[in-house]
Structures are given as C-alpha cells and as structure tokens.
Design an enzyme around this catalytic site. Structure first.
Site, PDB file in Angstrom:
ATOM      1  N   LEU A 255       6.870   7.360  -1.520  1.00  0.00           N
ATOM      2  CA  LEU A 255       7.167   8.439  -0.192  1.00  0.00           C
ATOM      3  C   LEU A 255       7.496   7.762   1.075  1.00  0.00           C
ATOM      4  O   LEU A 255       7.877   8.588   1.642  1.00  0.00           O
ATOM      5  CB  LEU A 255       5.548   8.910   0.184  1.00  0.00           C
ATOM      6  CG  LEU A 255       4.282   8.963  -0.942  1.00  0.00           C
ATOM      7  CD1 LEU A 255       3.249   9.436  -0.074  1.00  0.00           C
ATOM      8  CD2 LEU A 255       5.021  10.492  -1.732  1.00  0.00           C
ATOM      9  N   SER A 256       8.685   6.617   0.959  1.00  0.00           N
ATOM     10  CA  SER A 256       8.862   6.238   1.377  1.00  0.00           C
ATOM     11  C   SER A 256      10.886   6.887   2.314  1.00  0.00           C
ATOM     12  O   SER A 256      10.612   7.436   3.737  1.00  0.00           O
ATOM     13  CB  SER A 256       9.537   5.057   2.123  1.00  0.00           C
ATOM     14  OG  SER A 256       7.893   3.459   1.479  1.00  0.00           O
TER      15      SER A 256
ATOM     16  N   THR B 177       9.287  -3.647  -1.387  1.00  0.00           N
ATOM     17  CA  THR B 177       7.849  -3.631  -1.730  1.00  0.00           C
ATOM     18  C   THR B 177       7.560  -3.986  -3.096  1.00  0.00           C
ATOM     19  O   THR B 177       7.907  -4.915  -3.607  1.00  0.00           O
ATOM     20  CB  THR B 177       7.453  -1.287  -2.833  1.00  0.00           C
ATOM     21  OG1 THR B 177       6.413  -1.296  -2.510  1.00  0.00           O
ATOM     22  CG2 THR B 177       8.358  -1.006  -3.106  1.00  0.00           C
TER      23      THR B 177
ATOM     24  N   LYS C 128       7.778  -8.432  -2.628  1.00  0.00           N
ATOM     25  CA  LYS C 128       6.989  -8.947  -0.787  1.00  0.00           C
ATOM     26  C   LYS C 128       7.405 -10.928  -0.507  1.00  0.00           C
ATOM     27  O   LYS C 128       7.515 -10.947   0.144  1.00  0.00           O
ATOM     28  CB  LYS C 128       5.527  -8.358  -0.626  1.00  0.00           C
ATOM     29  CG  LYS C 128       5.970  -6.765  -0.208  1.00  0.00           C
ATOM     30  CD  LYS C 128       5.000  -6.245   0.492  1.00  0.00           C
ATOM     31  CE  LYS C 128       4.664  -4.312  -0.417  1.00  0.00           C
ATOM     32  NZ  LYS C 128       3.656  -3.989   0.793  1.00  0.00           N
TER      33      LYS C 128
ATOM     34  N   ASN D 117       7.566  -6.943   3.941  1.00  0.00           N
ATOM     35  CA  ASN D 117       7.816  -5.696   3.976  1.00  0.00           C
ATOM     36  C   ASN D 117       9.476  -4.748   4.489  1.00  0.00           C
ATOM     37  O   ASN D 117       9.187  -4.026   4.105  1.00  0.00           O
ATOM     38  CB  ASN D 117       6.876  -4.928   4.138  1.00  0.00           C
ATOM     39  CG  ASN D 117       6.565  -4.556   4.959  1.00  0.00           C
ATOM     40  OD1 ASN D 117       6.621  -5.387   5.855  1.00  0.00           O
ATOM     41  ND2 ASN D 117       5.939  -2.746   5.171  1.00  0.00           N
TER      42      ASN D 117
ATOM     43  N   ASP E 137       2.468  -4.443   7.190  1.00  0.00           N
ATOM     44  CA  ASP E 137       1.761  -4.145   6.861  1.00  0.00           C
ATOM     45  C   ASP E 137      -0.040  -4.238   7.380  1.00  0.00           C
ATOM     46  O   ASP E 137      -0.341  -3.325   7.770  1.00  0.00           O
ATOM     47  CB  ASP E 137       2.075  -4.087   5.333  1.00  0.00           C
ATOM     48  CG  ASP E 137       2.206  -3.483   4.122  1.00  0.00           C
ATOM     49  OD1 ASP E 137       2.521  -2.428   4.060  1.00  0.00           O
ATOM     50  OD2 ASP E 137       2.564  -4.882   3.656  1.00  0.00           O
TER      51      ASP E 137
ATOM     52  N   ARG F 216     -13.828  -8.986  -7.328  1.00  0.00           N
ATOM     53  CA  ARG F 216     -14.240  -9.751  -8.525  1.00  0.00           C
ATOM     54  C   ARG F 216     -14.185 -11.334  -9.280  1.00  0.00           C
ATOM     55  O   ARG F 216     -15.145 -11.892  -9.549  1.00  0.00           O
ATOM     56  CB  ARG F 216     -13.813  -8.960 -10.092  1.00  0.00           C
ATOM     57  CG  ARG F 216     -14.310  -7.643 -10.119  1.00  0.00           C
ATOM     58  CD  ARG F 216     -14.093  -6.814 -10.600  1.00  0.00           C
ATOM     59  NE  ARG F 216     -13.685  -5.453 -10.889  1.00  0.00           N
ATOM     60  CZ  ARG F 216     -14.854  -4.573 -10.854  1.00  0.00           C
ATOM     61  NH1 ARG F 216     -15.572  -5.417 -11.193  1.00  0.00           N
ATOM     62  NH2 ARG F 216     -14.888  -3.016 -10.840  1.00  0.00           N
TER      63      ARG F 216
ATOM     64  N   ALA G 230     -13.899 -16.963  -6.489  1.00  0.00           N
ATOM     65  CA  ALA G 230     -13.208 -18.319  -6.926  1.00  0.00           C
ATOM     66  C   ALA G 230     -11.538 -17.469  -5.521  1.00  0.00           C
ATOM     67  O   ALA G 230     -11.357 -18.208  -4.897  1.00  0.00           O
ATOM     68  CB  ALA G 230     -12.203 -18.807  -7.860  1.00  0.00           C
TER      69      ALA G 230
ATOM     70  N   GLY H 197      -4.910   6.403   2.659  1.00  0.00           N
ATOM     71  CA  GLY H 197      -3.864   5.105   2.373  1.00  0.00           C
ATOM     72  C   GLY H 197      -3.169   5.606   3.064  1.00  0.00           C
ATOM     73  O   GLY H 197      -2.166   5.371   3.774  1.00  0.00           O
TER      74      GLY H 197
END
Length: 269
Positions: A16-17, A62, A66, A86, A99, A147, A150, A236
């Site tokens: 969308l940039s 993007t 990056k 970015n 970001d 999840r 580590a 977002g």
C-alpha cells in the site's frame, strides 16, 4: 524534474506504500512519484545501486530484505540496534528504520501512554524487534511471548541492553495478558479469516489497549475480541501510515499529511 521513490521487496504486489506516498505528494503538490519494484534477494544490491545511479530520491525496503539492506548502505544508530532497515536515503547515503517510530506514533495517536506501562508483545520475529525496541526506549516494561520460547528469550536478552525486557512462552497466556496494560500482536495470526486469536475477550478488560500490526483485514479477530471487552484498539493501518510518514520526512525534509496517507491506505483495502 520529477523525483522517483519506491519500495523493493519480494513479493511486493500488495504493498500500500505507493498509494500512501503518492496521495501525500499530490496533497503537497510535489513533483514526485512512488512505485513498487519486485526484487529477489540475489538482485537487491544491484537494484538499490541502480536506483541510486538513476537519480531516485530513496527507497523503502520490505520483506524479506530489511536485514540485507544494512549491509548495502550505512545504517543510522536505530537501524543498527534494531538490526533491520526499511528506508534508504540516497542524499545522505544512509539506511534508517522507521518501523519502531511508526509503532510508537500509532500508540500515542491512539491515546496510549507507554512510560512505566507493562506491555505483552506476541511474537519474536522481525516486526517484534522494531516494536520492542521502540517500547523500551519509551520506558515501557516488555514481555515477549512466543510459541518457541527460546526465540523469545533470545530477543529479550538482546533488547535488555536497551531496557526492561523478558521472554516467555504462550502458556497460561490469560494470566500474562491480565498482568499488563497493553497487548501487541506482531505475528501473522489474523491474516486468515478463520484464524483464531491468541487473546480472547475473557482475558481483557476496558482498562487495557490492544494493538494489532496485521492490516489485512483491518478488523482482525483480535481487535474484535478487544472491542467486545471494551479495550482500546489500534489497527495495523495506523502504524503503516506513520512509518511511511517518517520515511517521507527523511527523504524530503517535509512532514506529510499523515491523515491523507492513512485515509488513502484504508480506501485502497
């Protein structure tokens, strides 16, 4: 003479940039244009150098480029500490990361205070790195839940040199959610219409804020759950527009109309 800017990535077709930046250029009556360029990793350096030699003003970078961008152009301190860039500016010949600032501005503009607040960040990938960095620089205490425990622990250990950060698993998530002021999703969960959110309304209350970096769809399952609980929500697109505005200012020295950029992105979805 028109100045060209653009975004390089792989894939990049859904970016969308271009919509956001071209709307800002039009609003400010600037003789500039912004395009998207699909570039594979093995061609990234050639593409960036080619754009520079062709007289481009700068580029956004993007996924998945990056981290590689740091090795092509000298990073500023923020990009170096985050470990990703970015935004590339060809006048300064520097790489930047907008970001982190985009995430913080989205929270601030959404009425969320960060200093001395507890934040739970879901995910420990590239997006999480920038968000966690921005949060700790603002004085928040951050817990990263992932999840793979580590991976959360590794990111927390690295970010601890900048502030108060802890790593944990997704076990007993309800207890962890109830212990913080802000919940931020940096995972892709929510992009699929049938995705079940990690955090549900019974874990939340109206004193909290929930920020989802996913913007396709804008109304994610997580944000629906947060609204049902009466929590404050930030989507977002808010971050997307604000990180884009920071890039725009780096390139041009002009503060763009963030509202125009945000509205154009929402209209394009």
């Amino acid at each position: 003479m028109m100045t060209i800017y653009g975004v390089v990535g792989y894939p990049v077709e859904h970016s969308l940039s271009p919509v956001m930046h071209n709307a800002a250029f039009k609003a400010l009556d600037m003789d500039c244009a912004y395009h998207k360029f699909e570039v594979k990793g093995e061609h990234l350096k050639d593409a960036i150098l080619g754009a520079r030699y062709l007289g481009f003003g700068g580029l956004n970078v993007t996924i998945p480029h990056k981290e590689a961008a740091l090795r092509i152009m000298e990073p500023d301190r923020t990009a170096l500490e985050i470990g990703a860039a970015n935004t590339l500016d060809f006048k300064q010949m520097r790489a930047f990361n907008t970001d982190a600032a985009g995430a913080i501005d989205a929270l601030r503009d959404g009425g969320v205070e960060l200093e001395n607040k507890g934040v739970l960040v879901l995910g420990a990938g590239g997006a999480a790195r920038a968000v966690v960095y921005g949060l700790v620089k603002e004085g928040a205490t951050v817990t990263i839940a992932n999840r793979t425990t580590a991976k959360a622990a590794d990111l927390a250990a690295y970010m601890r040199s900048f502030g108060s950060v802890f790593g944990t698993s997704l076990d007993s998530l309800g207890e962890k959610v109830r212990a913080v002021d802000i919940v931020i999703n940096t995972t892709p969960i929510g992009m699929g219409w049938e995705d079940k959110p990690l955090v549900t309304r019974d874990m939340l209350d109206r004193s909290q804020a929930v920020f989802d970096l996913v913007y396709r769809p804008v109304e994610t399952p997580l944000l629906r759950e947060a609204r049902a609980a009466g929590a404050k929500t930030i989507d977002g697109i808010s971050m997307l527009a604000r990180q884009g505005a920071k890039s725009f200012e780096i390139w041009t020295g002009v503060k763009p109309p963030v509202d125009v950029m945000e509205r154009s992105a929402r209209d394009a979805l």
